[in-house]
Design an enzyme around this catalytic site. Structure first.
Site, PDB file in Angstrom:
ATOM      1  N   ASP A   1       0.825   0.780  15.019  1.00 50.96           N
ATOM      2  CA  ASP A   1       0.627   1.138  13.469  1.00 50.96           C
ATOM      3  C   ASP A   1      -0.647   1.858  13.363  1.00 50.96           C
ATOM      4  O   ASP A   1      -0.528   2.892  12.837  1.00 50.96           O
ATOM      5  CB  ASP A   1       0.427  -0.257  12.725  1.00 50.96           C
ATOM      6  CG  ASP A   1       1.821  -1.009  12.541  1.00 50.96           C
ATOM      7  OD1 ASP A   1       2.805  -0.517  12.670  1.00 50.96           O
ATOM      8  OD2 ASP A   1       1.757  -2.381  12.253  1.00 50.96           O
TER       9      ASP A   1
ATOM     10  N   ALA B   1      -1.638  -4.689   8.395  1.00 53.05           N
ATOM     11  CA  ALA B   1      -1.568  -3.011   8.351  1.00 53.05           C
ATOM     12  C   ALA B   1      -3.301  -2.755   8.447  1.00 53.05           C
ATOM     13  O   ALA B   1      -3.593  -2.030   9.173  1.00 53.05           O
ATOM     14  CB  ALA B   1      -1.083  -2.544   7.194  1.00 53.05           C
TER      15      ALA B   1
ATOM     16  N   GLY C   1      -4.656  -7.621   5.589  1.00 52.89           N
ATOM     17  CA  GLY C   1      -3.369  -8.124   6.385  1.00 52.89           C
ATOM     18  C   GLY C   1      -3.211  -7.247   7.634  1.00 52.89           C
ATOM     19  O   GLY C   1      -4.198  -6.949   8.071  1.00 52.89           O
TER      20      GLY C   1
ATOM     21  N   VAL D   1      -0.369   2.898   2.829  1.00 51.50           N
ATOM     22  CA  VAL D   1       0.681   2.787   3.726  1.00 51.50           C
ATOM     23  C   VAL D   1       1.769   2.406   3.237  1.00 51.50           C
ATOM     24  O   VAL D   1       2.967   2.513   3.939  1.00 51.50           O
ATOM     25  CB  VAL D   1       0.023   1.432   4.319  1.00 51.50           C
ATOM     26  CG1 VAL D   1      -1.127   1.409   5.053  1.00 51.50           C
ATOM     27  CG2 VAL D   1       0.147   0.130   3.409  1.00 51.50           C
TER      28      VAL D   1
ATOM     29  N   LYS E   1       4.263 -11.115  13.940  1.00 52.56           N
ATOM     30  CA  LYS E   1       3.468 -10.080  14.756  1.00 52.56           C
ATOM     31  C   LYS E   1       2.457 -10.988  15.340  1.00 52.56           C
ATOM     32  O   LYS E   1       1.983 -10.637  16.438  1.00 52.56           O
ATOM     33  CB  LYS E   1       2.625  -9.160  13.745  1.00 52.56           C
ATOM     34  CG  LYS E   1       3.812  -7.985  13.404  1.00 52.56           C
ATOM     35  CD  LYS E   1       2.919  -6.880  12.502  1.00 52.56           C
ATOM     36  CE  LYS E   1       3.766  -5.871  12.224  1.00 52.56           C
ATOM     37  NZ  LYS E   1       3.312  -4.642  11.477  1.00 52.56           N
TER      38      LYS E   1
END
Length: 286
Positions: free
Chosen positions: A109, A137, A135, A233, A73
């Site tokens: 996200d 997320a 992180g 999540v 990512k």
């Protein structure tokens, strides 16, 4: 998947490692079939040393776009021509659109996460939230919350690299949005204060799944209050130890399946210009 692939079939996919476990091909191909779209979605497990070649290959083949998952990512950024404001804040990308030979990256996200909370009647605008984790997320959720009008964000972490990342997220939010953000260590008194002032508590860590199943970052149920929406999540297991604790404390709860669904729906819209039939796709995910 379309009943019959043609010479006009548009290819989309996902680059990651590992990726064979991904639900994305099932989600997107179900949606393409439901709408009769001549698209196909494939998963590509790419070794780190092959990422540059894989991106060049996707561009050369004229794909419509692709998702990017761990561990790429951030690594994907040098290969893109432009990125969205949310990606600039997060310094990461999970969705790429290929248009006229240019690669445009963004992060879906956070959009997916808050759209899943809208199903529960929750709006982040004007609210204070607490997010556990440092992180990708956590970054996407915090940055999207700031862009969506959250008043304040507390980002809570253990000491170490994740704490340093959280401090960076808070600095980006404070510098580039009207939201106030701060990073805090995982200490009981600080947790009690920040959670007590929040309307949303999100576990954006991997604690609760895989080898960490049955564990929870939050271990004291008295930190929770009934006006607090508790979300995770994680979607496998469907109910983590954290969500079980929250339910027993009288809190409304949401797991990560809706986030997976709606982040995919946002990627789908970017590539096709159509809305994903989420009710159809949800049935294959459940």
């Amino acid at each position: 998947m379309p009943q019959r692939l043609t010479g006009h079939t548009q290819l989309v996919g996902i680059l990651a490692n590992p990726i064979r476990h991904s639900k994305s091909p099932m989600m997107h191909n179900t949606a393409f079939e439901a709408l009769g779209l001549d698209y196909a979605y494939l998963a590509f497990e790419v070794a780190p040393e092959d990422l540059a070649d894989a991106v060049r290959g996707m561009k050369a083949l004229g794909v419509r776009g692709f998702n990017v998952s761990m561990p790429y990512k951030r690594a994907i950024l040098p290969f893109l021509d432009a990125i969205s404001p949310i990606s600039q804040l997060c310094e990461s990308v999970n969705t790429v659109l290929v248009e006229e030979g240019r690669l445009y990256g963004t992060v879906t996200d956070g959009v997916g996460y808050f759209r899943s909370l809208q199903d529960e009647g929750y709006s982040v605008r004007g609210q204070k939230i607490t997010v556990l984790g440092g992180g990708g997320a956590a970054a996407a959720i915090c940055m999207q919350a700031a862009l969506d009008g959250a008043a304040e964000i507390a980002i809570v972490n253990r000491p170490g690299p994740s704490m340093e990342r959280a401090e960076g997220y808070a600095a980006n939010i404070n510098a580039q949005t009207t939201c106030r953000a701060a990073a805090y260590p995982l200490e009981p008194a600080l947790l009690r204060r920040e959670i007590g002032e929040s309307t949303l508590l999100c576990n954006a860590t991997s604690v609760g799944m895989g080898a960490l199943e049955g564990q929870s970052v939050i271990t004291d149920p008295t930190l929770l209050h009934p006006d607090l929406l508790c979300s995770d999540v994680i979607y496998a297991p469907a109910e983590t130890a954290f969500l079980t604790m929250a339910k027993e404390a009288g809190c409304p709860t949401v797991n990560g399946l809706g986030m997976v669904l709606y982040q995919g729906a946002e990627s789908f819209r970017i590539w096709t210009g159509r809305e994903m039939p989420v009710d159809v796709v949800r049935r294959v995910l459940d």
